[in-house]
Design a protein around this motif. Structure first.
Motif, PDB file in Angstrom:
ATOM      1  N   ARG A   1      85.706  79.803 -21.774  1.00  0.00           N
ATOM      2  CA  ARG A   1      86.893  80.412 -22.608  1.00  0.00           C
ATOM      3  C   ARG A   1      88.040  80.622 -21.585  1.00  0.00           C
ATOM      4  O   ARG A   1      89.115  80.133 -21.910  1.00  0.00           O
ATOM      5  CB  ARG A   1      86.823  81.669 -23.494  1.00  0.00           C
ATOM      6  CG  ARG A   1      85.908  81.495 -24.561  1.00  0.00           C
ATOM      7  CD  ARG A   1      86.106  82.390 -25.594  1.00  0.00           C
ATOM      8  NE  ARG A   1      86.115  83.787 -25.355  1.00  0.00           N
ATOM      9  CZ  ARG A   1      84.794  84.577 -25.574  1.00  0.00           C
ATOM     10  NH1 ARG A   1      83.728  83.952 -25.972  1.00  0.00           N
ATOM     11  NH2 ARG A   1      84.803  85.677 -25.090  1.00  0.00           N
TER      12      ARG A   1
ATOM     13  N   ARG B   1      85.848  81.042 -30.072  1.00  0.00           N
ATOM     14  CA  ARG B   1      84.619  81.583 -30.415  1.00  0.00           C
ATOM     15  C   ARG B   1      83.808  80.721 -31.402  1.00  0.00           C
ATOM     16  O   ARG B   1      82.714  80.588 -31.403  1.00  0.00           O
ATOM     17  CB  ARG B   1      84.926  83.061 -30.977  1.00  0.00           C
ATOM     18  CG  ARG B   1      84.844  84.157 -30.089  1.00  0.00           C
ATOM     19  CD  ARG B   1      83.418  84.920 -30.310  1.00  0.00           C
ATOM     20  NE  ARG B   1      83.202  85.832 -29.093  1.00  0.00           N
ATOM     21  CZ  ARG B   1      83.662  87.133 -29.301  1.00  0.00           C
ATOM     22  NH1 ARG B   1      84.484  87.402 -30.183  1.00  0.00           N
ATOM     23  NH2 ARG B   1      83.342  87.927 -28.216  1.00  0.00           N
TER      24      ARG B   1
ATOM     25  N   GLU C   1      87.583  91.764 -23.553  1.00  0.00           N
ATOM     26  CA  GLU C   1      86.756  92.851 -23.371  1.00  0.00           C
ATOM     27  C   GLU C   1      87.054  94.286 -24.298  1.00  0.00           C
ATOM     28  O   GLU C   1      86.374  94.630 -25.142  1.00  0.00           O
ATOM     29  CB  GLU C   1      86.636  93.449 -22.014  1.00  0.00           C
ATOM     30  CG  GLU C   1      85.251  93.907 -21.509  1.00  0.00           C
ATOM     31  CD  GLU C   1      85.281  94.229 -20.189  1.00  0.00           C
ATOM     32  OE1 GLU C   1      85.131  93.328 -19.250  1.00  0.00           O
ATOM     33  OE2 GLU C   1      85.473  95.401 -19.933  1.00  0.00           O
TER      34      GLU C   1
ATOM     35  N   ASP D   1      93.951  98.427 -30.296  1.00  0.00           N
ATOM     36  CA  ASP D   1      94.119  98.920 -29.010  1.00  0.00           C
ATOM     37  C   ASP D   1      94.249  98.018 -27.736  1.00  0.00           C
ATOM     38  O   ASP D   1      94.880  98.254 -27.034  1.00  0.00           O
ATOM     39  CB  ASP D   1      92.513  99.635 -28.619  1.00  0.00           C
ATOM     40  CG  ASP D   1      92.444 100.883 -29.398  1.00  0.00           C
ATOM     41  OD1 ASP D   1      91.353 101.541 -29.077  1.00  0.00           O
ATOM     42  OD2 ASP D   1      93.566 101.294 -29.774  1.00  0.00           O
TER      43      ASP D   1
ATOM     44  N   ASP E   1      86.976  93.460 -27.888  1.00  0.00           N
ATOM     45  CA  ASP E   1      85.650  93.464 -28.534  1.00  0.00           C
ATOM     46  C   ASP E   1      85.131  94.823 -28.833  1.00  0.00           C
ATOM     47  O   ASP E   1      84.363  95.222 -29.737  1.00  0.00           O
ATOM     48  CB  ASP E   1      84.549  92.899 -27.456  1.00  0.00           C
ATOM     49  CG  ASP E   1      84.428  91.264 -27.504  1.00  0.00           C
ATOM     50  OD1 ASP E   1      84.305  90.543 -26.807  1.00  0.00           O
ATOM     51  OD2 ASP E   1      84.794  90.772 -28.849  1.00  0.00           O
ATOM     52  N   LEU E   2      85.478  95.709 -27.709  1.00  0.00           N
ATOM     53  CA  LEU E   2      84.817  97.039 -27.954  1.00  0.00           C
ATOM     54  C   LEU E   2      85.843  98.000 -28.884  1.00  0.00           C
ATOM     55  O   LEU E   2      85.213  98.662 -29.589  1.00  0.00           O
ATOM     56  CB  LEU E   2      85.034  97.724 -26.532  1.00  0.00           C
ATOM     57  CG  LEU E   2      83.871  97.300 -25.549  1.00  0.00           C
ATOM     58  CD1 LEU E   2      84.055  98.068 -24.149  1.00  0.00           C
ATOM     59  CD2 LEU E   2      82.784  98.058 -26.204  1.00  0.00           C
ATOM     60  N   ASP E   3      87.041  97.971 -28.832  1.00  0.00           N
ATOM     61  CA  ASP E   3      87.818  98.924 -29.476  1.00  0.00           C
ATOM     62  C   ASP E   3      88.924  98.151 -30.454  1.00  0.00           C
ATOM     63  O   ASP E   3      89.617  99.091 -31.183  1.00  0.00           O
ATOM     64  CB  ASP E   3      88.945  99.548 -28.406  1.00  0.00           C
ATOM     65  CG  ASP E   3      88.024 100.358 -27.312  1.00  0.00           C
ATOM     66  OD1 ASP E   3      88.611 100.529 -26.266  1.00  0.00           O
ATOM     67  OD2 ASP E   3      86.838 100.760 -27.614  1.00  0.00           O
TER      68      ASP E   3
ATOM     69  N   ARG F   1      81.975  82.890 -22.197  1.00  0.00           N
ATOM     70  CA  ARG F   1      83.248  83.728 -21.811  1.00  0.00           C
ATOM     71  C   ARG F   1      83.790  82.997 -20.769  1.00  0.00           C
ATOM     72  O   ARG F   1      85.008  82.706 -20.545  1.00  0.00           O
ATOM     73  CB  ARG F   1      82.914  85.052 -21.456  1.00  0.00           C
ATOM     74  CG  ARG F   1      83.949  86.179 -21.604  1.00  0.00           C
ATOM     75  CD  ARG F   1      83.369  87.526 -21.322  1.00  0.00           C
ATOM     76  NE  ARG F   1      82.581  87.564 -20.340  1.00  0.00           N
ATOM     77  CZ  ARG F   1      81.644  88.523 -20.072  1.00  0.00           C
ATOM     78  NH1 ARG F   1      81.481  89.524 -20.776  1.00  0.00           N
ATOM     79  NH2 ARG F   1      81.300  88.595 -18.613  1.00  0.00           N
ATOM     80  N   VAL F   2      83.030  82.541 -19.605  1.00  0.00           N
ATOM     81  CA  VAL F   2      83.599  81.892 -18.347  1.00  0.00           C
ATOM     82  C   VAL F   2      84.228  80.418 -18.856  1.00  0.00           C
ATOM     83  O   VAL F   2      85.689  80.466 -18.452  1.00  0.00           O
ATOM     84  CB  VAL F   2      82.385  81.594 -17.599  1.00  0.00           C
ATOM     85  CG1 VAL F   2      82.906  80.696 -16.491  1.00  0.00           C
ATOM     86  CG2 VAL F   2      81.786  82.808 -17.074  1.00  0.00           C
TER      87      VAL F   2
END
Lengths: 289, 393
Positions: B259, B250, B304, B313, B307-309, B256-257
């Motif tokens: 990475r 990052r 993913e 998690d 990032d979200l949770d 993303r691709v």
């Protein structure tokens, strides 16, 4: 044994929700509401107020050509297809011709702004490899709700079946949620009575609470301003988007009044914990009746 | 407008009634039973001539009485049996004073020491003359040739059909720890719907969230080929790298691709280095590649979820993914399941596919949701009207 199970049977779980959505929400409609820009265009064409779009940036060339000096004093950058409200950057006040500061007062260098837009364009916050960055005016919390939030924008989630609103909750940001109105990130969920627009109970992280943990303001009985208009906006979303089961997120802006922030084709289940009522109670009555 | 619902597109399809779903499940059971009843008897003569596969676990006892277990290659094309030099020394054989024999092999004629040890395979024990050679570059330390295979039937295409002490198939754990591919490609295909059924059950009824719905199945396939320890180490290594790489990559602002590509490159290099150091062996190449590819898919979901949770998690879901993969692997290697896949592959696949579809339509609450909505259900029970009163309504 029967009595023991009775509390459960009206609660909607993920399986029931996914099955319900698969049967009732056409895929084209789901695709529409995942695209915020297209949703806003459809809403505006039907005369439903939503957050206006100042600009869109979809490529590096456009980003390079952007004249930052012409940007307003406050604005928000949002990914068009973000998941869960991620990737939103708020410029709360202008410090200089080409620099702003965030809601908490932290200065945002222009380089960081450009980087963020680049991340959005590269699909960092969306399920695809590319996305569009939307610039919107910064929405300010309505003064009647200002005491109930911490540094963020509260919104009302109204779950609708077709043109009938069946349950609603107000989501209030806290310091723990970082100013975000996301229940999963520890914002408060306040159940709103559909007839009066008043908060009937407030729920945070598994507990019923009486006052906001950061501002100390009491929550019960507070009325959502312009409630009739909020409900009306939410009810009209189904006809425009062709979704049958949806969650409309409505904000009440200080100057512009109620606005549709976004429409969700897969509204979450946490609202059942907030209102203390199972969704199947209300939904089954609607589908059968 | 009360009660009227605006819906311009097609009329929503009503849910399949329970009766229909139960019927379909019973029909699937019937298909499987019919398949089992009418399956041709594949077993040949039993206790007189045990059936062994191309690779079997054997026990070899040396002059001091020391016994070592190893996986032997069964080769009806070889005249005599041979044993690896290091293994022979471990068993206590004296190689300097052993008799020398001339052996004709693919390398020409050479003189090798020959030792006599007791070999236990598939419940039979006998003395065997084993010539000693350097088998460290080969995949098996022991090779059994025609001289020792007289009393056996060799089933080509099968492996690990027996344990040294008896003719039984090894348990799932035994097969896993043997680190030899226990399932061939056609067996895997037949078992794919069964694996899918287990995964669907765990997700839809129990509510276990994994990174990617069917990635545990793909991981499990990799584990049956590469062996459990190698597979788990690889997956853990990749997930660890994924966690560590995210903040580093990052910082370089790689999309993303890019990475993901860097990560796959890193892991492939690590794998190649490990393979160089460990020495060639047919198990490491294809078997190791599959978990790597699958883990790349899993890593996308990992980032993913992070990032979200949040990372907590994400790590919980990663742990569950590996746990479910292990569970599915053990299930696939269970003797009963392997037997079914061997005798009735098509009916098994069809039945499991139908059952998985039926279970996928389950609309009730998931077990994990009982905790999530527990307090709400309790509160509702307290204000639920008594049954008599609700009828008056």
């Amino acid at each position: 044994m029967l009595l023991q199970m009775r509390g459960w049977d009206r609660l909607m779980g993920m399986n029931a929700r996914n099955e319900f959505i698969a049967r009732h929400n056409p895929p084209a409609a789901v695709r529409l509401v995942n695209d915020k820009f297209a949703t806003k265009a459809a809403l505006q064409a039907a005369g439903i107020s939503s957050a206006p779009t100042l600009r869109t940036i979809s490529s590096r060339q456009e980003l390079g050509r952007l004249n930052w000096a012409e940007m307003p004093d406050t604005f928000a950058v949002k990914p068009n297809q973000s998941m869960g409200g991620s990737g939103i950057l708020l410029a709360a006040a202008r410090l200089d011709v080409e620099s702003w500061c965030s809601g908490s007062g932290r200065p945002i260098p222009l380089l960081e702004l450009k980087d963020h837009v680049r991340l959005v364009i590269d699909g960092e916050f969306s399920p695809r490899a590319r996305d569009i960055a939307l610039f919107e005016p910064l929405l300010i919390v309505h003064p009647e709700l200002a005491e109930l939030t911490f540094q963020g924008l509260p919104d009302v989630r109204v779950i609708c079946i077709g043109d009938k609103a069946i349950v609603a909750m107000l989501r209030l940001p806290t310091s723990a949620s970082g100013g975000r109105a996301n229940l999963h990130q520890k914002a408060i969920g306040a159940a709103v009575d559909l007839d009066t627009g008043r908060i009937s109970r407030a729920w945070l992280d598994g507990q019923i609470i009486a006052e906001h943990p950061d501002t100390g303001a009491p929550l019960a009985g507070v009325r959502v301003p312009e409630w009739a208009d909020v409900l009306d906006l939410a009810r009209r979303c189904a006809a425009v988007t062709n979704l049958h089961y949806l969650g409309a997120d409505v904000v009440v802006d200080r100057s512009r009044g109620p606005l549709i922030l976004e429409v969700n084709a897969r509204p979450g289940l946490q609202i059942q914990n907030v209102t203390g009522q199972g969704l199947l109670d209300v939904i089954e009555a609607e589908v059968i009746g | 407008m009360v009660g009227r619902v605006l819906h311009r597109s097609k009329v929503p399809v009503p849910p399949l009634p329970v009766v229909v779903r139960v019927l379909v499940a019973v029909v699937a059971l019937g298909i499987l039973l019919i398949g089992i009843i009418f399956a041709p008897d594949r077993s040949t003569s039993r206790s007189t001539s045990p059936t062994i596969g191309e690779q079997e676990t054997v026990r070899i006892t040396g002059p001091t009485g020391k016994t070592i277990e190893a996986i032997a290659r069964v080769d009806t094309g070889a005249t005599a049996s041979s044993i690896d030099e290091d293994l022979a020394r471990q068993l206590g054989f004296d190689l300097e004073n052993a008799e020398m024999v001339t052996v004709r092999s693919s390398l020409g004629r050479e003189k090798r020491p020959a030792v006599v040890g007791v070999v236990q395979i598939a419940g039979q024990a006998f003395a065997s003359r084993l010539n000693v050679t350097d088998r460290s570059e080969r995949s098996n330390p022991v090779l059994l040739g025609r001289s020792d295979l007289a009393g056996f039937q060799v089933q080509v295409g099968q492996r690990l059909l027996t344990t040294p002490g008896e003719e039984r198939t090894p348990s799932a754990l035994g097969a896993l720890l043997a680190e030899v591919p226990a399932l061939g490609p056609s067996e895997l295909l037949a078992l794919l719907p069964l694996a899918a059924l287990v995964v669907v059950l765990l997700r839809v009824v129990v509510g276990i969230q994994t990174l990617g719905i069917f990635s545990p199945v793909l991981l499990a396939f990799g584990y049956t080929q590469a062996g459990l320890s190698a597979g788990l180490v690889l997956t853990a290594l990749m997930i660890g790298l994924g966690f560590a790489a995210q903040p580093l990559l990052r910082r370089f602002r790689l999309p993303r691709v890019a990475r993901l590509t860097v990560l796959i490159g890193l892991v492939t290099v690590v794998l190649l280095v490990v393979q160089e150091l460990a020495g060639p062996g047919e198990t490491t190449s294809w078997g190791a590649a599959l978990p790597v590819v699958v883990t790349a898919v899993i890593l996308e979901r990992l980032w993913e979820t992070w990032d979200l949770d949040g990372w907590r998690d994400a790590s919980i879901e990663a742990g569950f993914t590996m746990a479910v993969a292990v569970l599915v692997t053990v299930l696939l290697l269970a003797p009963t399941v392997r037997g079914l896949a061997e005798t009735v592959p098509l009916p098994l696949a069809i039945s499991c596919a139908i059952w998985a579809a039926v279970i996928g339509t389950y609309r009730g609450l998931r077990l994990t949701e009982l905790a999530r909505f527990g307090s709400t259900a309790q509160a509702r029970k307290a204000i639920e009207p008594a049954p008599e009163m609700s009828e008056v309504r």
